[in-house]
Write a protein that holds these residues in place. Structure first.
Motif, PDB file in Angstrom:
ATOM      1  N   ASP A  22       0.827  -1.209   0.000  1.00 22.35           N
ATOM      2  CA  ASP A  22       0.000   0.000   0.000  1.00 22.35           C
ATOM      3  C   ASP A  22       0.862   1.260   0.000  1.00 22.35           C
ATOM      4  OD1 ASP A  22      -2.308  -1.531  -0.003  1.00 22.35           O
ATOM      5  OD2 ASP A  22      -2.623  -1.348   2.168  1.00 22.35           O
ATOM      6  N   ASN A  25       2.408   1.748  -3.467  1.00 26.52           N
ATOM      7  CA  ASN A  25       1.400   2.244  -4.411  1.00 26.52           C
ATOM      8  C   ASN A  25       1.071   3.711  -4.147  1.00 26.52           C
ATOM      9  OD1 ASN A  25       1.094  -0.087  -5.953  1.00 26.52           O
ATOM     10  ND2 ASN A  25      -0.398  -0.945  -4.539  1.00 26.52           N
ATOM     11  N   ASP A  26       0.978   4.102  -2.869  1.00 23.94           N
ATOM     12  CA  ASP A  26       0.711   5.504  -2.530  1.00 23.94           C
ATOM     13  C   ASP A  26       1.848   6.402  -3.011  1.00 23.94           C
ATOM     14  OD1 ASP A  26      -1.659   4.759  -1.346  1.00 23.94           O
ATOM     15  OD2 ASP A  26      -0.873   4.875   0.718  1.00 23.94           O
ATOM     16  N   GLU A  29       1.713   6.688  -6.797  1.00 17.86           N
ATOM     17  CA  GLU A  29       0.550   7.474  -7.214  1.00 17.86           C
ATOM     18  C   GLU A  29       0.746   8.967  -6.939  1.00 17.86           C
ATOM     19  OE1 GLU A  29      -3.898   7.405  -5.635  1.00 17.86           O
ATOM     20  OE2 GLU A  29      -3.280   5.466  -6.481  1.00 17.86           O
ATOM     21  N   GLU A  30       1.359   9.293  -5.799  1.00 18.97           N
ATOM     22  CA  GLU A  30       1.524  10.693  -5.401  1.00 18.97           C
ATOM     23  C   GLU A  30       2.657  11.395  -6.150  1.00 18.97           C
ATOM     24  OE1 GLU A  30       2.125  10.476  -1.205  1.00 18.97           O
ATOM     25  OE2 GLU A  30       0.080   9.804  -0.818  1.00 18.97           O
ATOM     26  N   ASN A  32       4.569   9.968  -8.993  1.00 19.29           N
ATOM     27  CA  ASN A  32       4.756   9.547 -10.378  1.00 19.29           C
ATOM     28  C   ASN A  32       6.246   9.554 -10.768  1.00 19.29           C
ATOM     29  OD1 ASN A  32       3.945   8.624 -12.880  1.00 19.29           O
ATOM     30  ND2 ASN A  32       3.681  10.684 -13.708  1.00 19.29           N
TER      31      ASN A  32
END
Length: 62
Positions: A22, A25-26, A29-30, A32
């Motif tokens: 998690d 992935n965070d 995502e935040e 890039n």
């Protein structure tokens, strides 16, 4: 032609592999990031008869 690549490093450590997933992935995502490499590690220790795990990932990115 000279290229300057600024490399950055991020280390994420969690006590459960799904929490590490998690967090990775965070981060992706935040920010890039352009990921150059990922290095995973698992450590196991015993304290008073209890097993303690540490899952970590070192991310090299620019």
């Amino acid at each position: 032609m000279i290229y300057h690549i600024i490399m950055k490093i991020k280390i994420i450590e969690k006590t459960h592999e799904l929490d590490l997933q998690d967090a990775l992935n965070d981060f992706i995502e935040e920010t890039n990031p352009h990921i150059l490499s990922l290095h995973y590690g698992v450590a196991l220790t015993s304290h008073l008869g209890e097993l303690e795990y540490s899952f970590s990932c070192l991310i090299v990115y620019s």
